[in-house]
Design an enzyme around this catalytic site. Structure first.
Site, PDB file in Angstrom:
ATOM      1  N   CYS A   1       8.948  -0.141  -7.390  1.00  0.00           N
ATOM      2  CA  CYS A   1       9.442  -0.452  -8.853  1.00  0.00           C
ATOM      3  C   CYS A   1       8.791  -1.817  -9.607  1.00  0.00           C
ATOM      4  CB  CYS A   1      10.960  -0.319  -8.765  1.00  0.00           C
ATOM      5  SG  CYS A   1      11.924   1.259  -7.906  1.00  0.00           S
TER       6      CYS A   1
ATOM      7  N   ASP B   1      17.824   3.577  -0.730  1.00  0.00           N
ATOM      8  CA  ASP B   1      17.832   2.637   0.419  1.00  0.00           C
ATOM      9  C   ASP B   1      18.310   0.971   0.024  1.00  0.00           C
ATOM     10  OD1 ASP B   1      14.964   3.218  -0.985  1.00  0.00           O
ATOM     11  OD2 ASP B   1      14.590   1.319   0.087  1.00  0.00           O
TER      12      ASP B   1
ATOM     13  N   ILE C   1     -12.948   7.154   1.281  1.00  0.00           N
ATOM     14  CA  ILE C   1     -13.820   7.012   0.170  1.00  0.00           C
ATOM     15  C   ILE C   1     -15.203   6.438   0.795  1.00  0.00           C
ATOM     16  CG2 ILE C   1     -13.041   4.668  -0.323  1.00  0.00           C
ATOM     17  CD1 ILE C   1     -13.070   5.655  -3.346  1.00  0.00           C
TER      18      ILE C   1
ATOM     19  N   SER D   1      -1.404   2.814   5.080  1.00  0.00           N
ATOM     20  CA  SER D   1      -2.655   2.034   5.285  1.00  0.00           C
ATOM     21  C   SER D   1      -2.568   1.482   6.490  1.00  0.00           C
ATOM     22  CB  SER D   1      -2.976   1.402   3.991  1.00  0.00           C
ATOM     23  OG  SER D   1      -2.121   0.165   3.974  1.00  0.00           O
ATOM     24  N   GLY D   2      -3.913   0.835   6.718  1.00  0.00           N
ATOM     25  CA  GLY D   2      -4.155   0.060   8.019  1.00  0.00           C
ATOM     26  C   GLY D   2      -4.108  -1.487   7.807  1.00  0.00           C
TER      27      GLY D   2
END
Length: 588
Positions: free
Chosen positions: A2, A98, A292, A365-366
């Site tokens: 948010c 949460d 990508i 993601s890493g």
């Protein structure tokens, strides 16, 4: 996920509304699904929602039973089920979202409640009884929080733009300019703009009636001095087994979502590990990976990524971009809001554009792995260079970064020598460590929150996408900090611990690959016309950020093929592109 905008006047009621819906609309991209407000004489809280959990009933603000505690939160609390179960005996929950656990944890534990949170978050908590406002940021600094304190009033937001009223023209901070030239970004708590601050990672800001707001650190990643010992094979195997278990737990708790989810998959061991540990926890029809590539780029990892997804029979989208399809650097810097000297800005933005077109709202993601497992070549260079044995930790850390400027160069560019002692305490802490641990400490305290996460948050949220990074789970970070270097790096600084831990889950093409930089072709960033428009003598003089003469000398060296000069010119190019794209538009 948010966006937050708010203001707090602890001493006296507001004379007028401190912000309007227009301020909140400036971060519509962070929360396109809904908005909410809380307003009284001393506080005004505004919220934009990107719905991930409890799609129907999870709006904010969130309240205690008696509505004396009001909370806004940006991000995710991954251990909320465990916390909710513990709190449910004494508190009534109104939603399944949460963030509601923050309200009741604060009622139970006061300011210590933040120590129980596991996740990525930035929050604003208003205690009406005590007339207190608490701002907080997660341990790794994944989610941002900006603030300014002026004339007894505190304003705060998830981004810089909502803090500025129409007609505001904040000065560019000279101290921040010096830090940008030194690091390639502006470390917390400064921002590039005078009077606007970043809340540091792992800290809370507390504003009480009758006192000046104070910042409290609740967490810092600590490293211990490595003794350089050889680790027996059986012990090394156990370290790697425990690493995999810790990372697997972090990945699994990030799979909760009521909206489509995907993975960013580059073909490197970091993102491939997250994918391999997470894909089994999702319905195969929901699991998809995004890779990508760039036409004309010297490195293409798409085939390695494809081999990973074939192994797990998962959906895979490979996007090869032409330059004409890429977002402009100006537009990206307007979103990022601060100058960041990295050629990963453009490809990261392109990845999230592709994810957005696929209607995916949440990705794993890493990011964070290289900073924990010494994945960059600079770590090997800095720890093996005998010339660095006599220099301080910060100089050792920055010496092999070609895009940053020396103290003498900074003084020449700025026309003054700006010396800031605020890094002295961090340097004293680093001096107690071995060279590699020094590098890792500085990398995780400085670069990770204020460069890596700045890029990740802004480029993802610009497209209303939540990016979750399991390597930045504080359990993973604390475990990684204890690894012996012999296990962490191996003899070749190839993230040995992670590769060994994942050896049965990934194809050999990924396990044996060397670290590859994530960037688009150099020509996608600059061209001769733009270079002159931004860095020509007249343009430099008009911007007024640095002196024109040393820039022209540096440009001449860069044109002659000096690699270090080329890297430094890129930093100045980004700085002046930011000035054109963000600062001038903001102050027009």
């Amino acid at each position: 996920m948010c966006g937050i905008v708010g203001a707090f006047s602890p001493q006296k009621p507001f004379d007028k509304l401190p912000f309007t819906t227009r301020n909140l609309d400036r971060i519509h991209h962070r929360g396109p699904d809904a908005q909410g407000f809380y307003v009284d004489d001393h506080a005004m809280l505004g919220f934009r929602r990107l719905a991930i959990l409890d799609l129907a009933g999870g709006g904010q603000p969130l309240y205690s039973e008696d509505e004396q505690i009001v909370v806004l939160i940006n991000g995710e609390i991954y251990n909320h089920h465990e916390l909710r179960q513990r709190l449910a005996d004494h508190h009534r929950f109104r939603s399944r979202v949460d963030g509601e656990v923050l309200v009741h944890l604060y009622e139970e534990r006061g300011l210590d409640f933040v120590n129980e949170l596991r996740g990525m978050f930035a929050f604003a908590l208003y205690d009406r009884k005590k007339r207190r406002l608490v701002l907080g940021r997660d341990r790794a600094g994944q989610k941002p929080m900006f603030y300014q304190w002026s004339q007894g009033s505190l304003r705060f937001a998830s981004e810089i733009k909502p803090l500025l009223q129409d007609g505001d023209k904040p000065a560019v901070s000279r101290a921040a300019l010096a830090e940008y030239l030194r690091f390639g970004y502006v470390p917390s708590p400064r921002t590039i703009l005078e009077g606007i601050h970043k809340l540091p990672a792992g800290s809370v800001l507390v504003a009480d009636a009758g006192t000046t707001p104070r910042t409290i650190d609740y967490w810092k990643l600590r490293f211990s001095r490595d003794d350089g010992r050889t680790v027996p094979p059986r012990e090394a195997e156990q370290w790697c087994k425990d690493l995999r278990s810790t990372l697997s737990s972090a990945v699994k708790m990030r799979l909760e979502s009521e909206v489509p989810m995907g993975f960013l998959l580059s073909g490197g061991v970091d993102s491939a590990s997250v994918f391999a540990l997470g894909v089994g926890g999702l319905d195969k029809r929901r699991a998809q990976a995004f890779t990508i590539g760039f036409r004309g780029a010297p490195i293409d990892e798409s085939e390695a990524a494809a081999e990973v997804t074939r192994r797990y029979e998962a959906k895979h989208r490979i996007i090869h971009l032409e330059r004409s399809e890429a977002t402009s650097l100006d537009e990206i810097l307007h979103r990022v809001e601060e100058p960041v000297s990295t050629d990963a800005l453009l490809p990261t933005a392109c990845v999230f554009e592709a994810v957005s077109r696929a209607k995916v709202t949440t990705v794993l993601s890493g990011e964070g792995s290289d900073e924990l497992f010494a994945g960059y070549t600079k770590f090997a260079r800095a720890t093996r260079d005998p010339e660095l044995e006599r220099v301080g930790p910060l100089e050792r850390y920055l010496r092999h970064e070609e895009f940053v400027f020396t103290a003498e160069e900074r003084a020449t560019l700025l026309g003054e020598d700006i010396v800031d002692p605020r890094f002295d305490e961090l340097e004293r802490e680093a001096r107690e460590l071995d060279p590699l641990s020094q590098m890792l400490l500085l990398e995780t305290r400085l670069r990770l929150p204020d460069r890596i996460n700045l890029r990740l948050d802004r480029t993802s949220m610009a497209h209303s996408i939540e990016a979750r990074a399991p390597f930045m789970d504080h359990g993973v970070m604390e475990f990684a900090a204890t690894l012996p270097h012999a296990v962490r790096t191996g003899p070749n600084f190839n993230k040995h611990a992670l590769r060994h831990a994942m050896r049965d889950a990934l194809p050999e093409v990924v396990l044996s690959a060397r670290k590859a930089p994530f960037h688009a072709p150099d020509t996608w960033f600059t061209d001769a016309g733009q270079d002159e428009a931004l860095l020509g003598p007249d343009a430099i003089a008009e911007a007024g950020l640095v002196k024109p003469e040393p820039v022209q000398a540096l440009r001449a060296r860069a044109r002659a093929g000096d690699r270090a000069a080329q890297e430094r010119i890129f930093s100045l190019y980004v700085l002046h592109a930011w000035h054109r794209a963000f600062y001038r538009r903001l102050c027009a």
